[in-house]
Design a protein around this motif. Structure first.
Motif, mmCIF file in Angstrom:
data_model
loop_
_atom_site.group_PDB
_atom_site.id
_atom_site.type_symbol
_atom_site.label_atom_id
_atom_site.label_comp_id
_atom_site.label_asym_id
_atom_site.label_seq_id
_atom_site.Cartn_x
_atom_site.Cartn_y
_atom_site.Cartn_z
ATOM 1 N N ASP A 144 -6.741 -13.401 1.065
ATOM 2 C CA ASP A 144 -5.762 -12.397 0.661
ATOM 3 C C ASP A 144 -5.686 -11.279 1.694
ATOM 4 N N TYR A 145 -6.819 -10.920 2.292
ATOM 5 C CA TYR A 145 -6.839 -9.913 3.358
ATOM 6 C C TYR A 145 -6.190 -10.444 4.627
ATOM 7 N N TRP A 146 -6.491 -11.691 5.000
ATOM 8 C CA TRP A 146 -6.093 -12.250 6.291
ATOM 9 C C TRP A 146 -4.632 -12.668 6.346
ATOM 10 N N LEU A 178 -8.453 -1.322 6.347
ATOM 11 C CA LEU A 178 -8.074 -2.702 6.644
ATOM 12 C C LEU A 178 -7.668 -2.863 8.100
ATOM 13 N N TRP A 199 0.824 -1.202 0.000
ATOM 14 C CA TRP A 199 0.000 0.000 0.000
ATOM 15 C C TRP A 199 0.863 1.260 0.000
ATOM 16 N N LEU A 216 -16.390 -7.937 6.913
ATOM 17 C CA LEU A 216 -16.019 -7.494 5.580
ATOM 18 C C LEU A 216 -17.008 -8.015 4.541
ATOM 19 N N LEU A 237 -7.699 -0.266 -1.809
ATOM 20 C CA LEU A 237 -7.120 -1.517 -1.329
ATOM 21 C C LEU A 237 -7.991 -2.646 -1.863
ATOM 22 N N GLU A 238 -7.444 -3.434 -2.748
ATOM 23 C CA GLU A 238 -8.194 -4.519 -3.374
ATOM 24 C C GLU A 238 -7.632 -5.871 -2.938
ATOM 25 N N PHE A 239 -8.516 -6.743 -2.462
ATOM 26 C CA PHE A 239 -8.129 -8.091 -2.049
ATOM 27 C C PHE A 239 -8.905 -9.102 -2.881
ATOM 28 N N ARG A 252 -14.230 -10.554 -4.250
ATOM 29 C CA ARG A 252 -13.209 -9.561 -3.948
ATOM 30 C C ARG A 252 -13.676 -8.618 -2.841
ATOM 31 N N ILE A 253 -12.730 -8.133 -2.073
ATOM 32 C CA ILE A 253 -13.005 -7.176 -1.005
ATOM 33 C C ILE A 253 -12.356 -5.854 -1.388
ATOM 34 N N PHE A 303 -11.095 -13.138 1.053
ATOM 35 C CA PHE A 303 -10.780 -12.926 2.460
ATOM 36 C C PHE A 303 -9.396 -13.467 2.811
#
Length: 251
Positions: A188-190, A128, A4, A223, A181-183, A230-231, A186
């Motif tokens: 990918d976020y975690w 995030l 980021w 989320l 912010l693209e994930f 995608r998130i 989940f």
């Protein structure tokens, strides 16, 4: 956070909108994301990245290969007075023990030049992390003191403007920088929270497996993915800039 920081650096430089051929210093350069963006977008005469971590300096040297760039271990206090036209710092000012003294040191190296910095908006704008700490605090009150929104509540336009003014800068102005912010999903976020580096991952590392599973489940409920899984979140940074006095004040 590196993925980021590479997004917000170009937004910061576009806001500064400075001419070509200047001598830049990047204080707390880390692995060189901001220095690399300066080289790519600003046609500088030179860029010197400075960081107290030897490992970060080595990583910056490995990543940023350009004859106009150099990276050394140290802080703004180690740089000679009057050596630069622009001194910047990305996502660092909130971590130094005395931000006002750090700004004064930056100003000393660029008399009459531009001094600027940006930090994440940990209170509300870094979605995030806000989602993470809100979930963690709902499950464990002991997480509250670790929350960057609590620790860095002064990272706001008014407080940052005051820091730069007290550091001896003139004509200080602030703005917000927002990046997406693209994930992919989940996971990918975690996954970055399992790395152990940084306040949030370090907290996750202290949790027993059951507590970690509860935190993950709480976040997954919070989320909202799109139809494709995608998130999409956003991250906001606050940026400030001012002009160093020709004879900067001693702080």
């Amino acid at each position: 956070m590196g993925r980021w920081s590479r997004l917000v650096a170009p937004e910061f430089l576009d806001w500064l909108d400075l001419p070509d051929g200047l001598r830049w210093a990047d204080i707390g350069c880390g692995s060189g994301a901001l220095a690399a963006a300066v080289l790519e977008r600003c046609s500088p005469r030179s860029v010197l990245g400075v960081d107290p971590s030897a490992a970060q300096v080595e990583e910056a040297r490995r990543r940023v290969v350009d004859q106009r760039a150099g990276f050394v271990r140290g802080t703004a206090e180690d740089l000679p007075a009057g050596s630069f036209d622009v001194v910047v710092s990305g996502l660092v000012l909130n971590f130094v023990p005395d931000p006002v003294a750090a700004v004064a040191a930056m100003a000393r190296t660029a008399p009459g030049g531009v001094v600027a910095a940006y930090v994440w908006d940990y209170v509300q704008g870094m979605q995030l992390l806000r989602a993470f700490w809100d979930a963690a605090r709902s499950l464990d009150p002991a997480a509250a003191p670790l929350d960057e929104g609590h620790r860095f509540s002064w990272c706001s336009p008014g407080e940052l403007t005051a820091v730069l003014t007290l550091g001896g800068l003139e004509g200080v102005v602030a703005t917000d920088l927002v990046v997406p912010l693209e994930f992919e999903d989940f996971a990918d976020y975690w996954l970055p929270f399992l790395g152990g580096q940084g306040p949030a991952p370090a907290y996750v590392a202290t949790l027993a497996p059951q507590a970690r599973a509860l935190l993950r489940a709480a976040l997954e409920r919070t989320l909202s993915p799109g139809p494709d899984g995608r998130i999409s979140l956003t991250a906001r940074a606050w940026a400030v800039r001012g002009r160093a006095q020709v004879s900067p004040a001693v702080v």
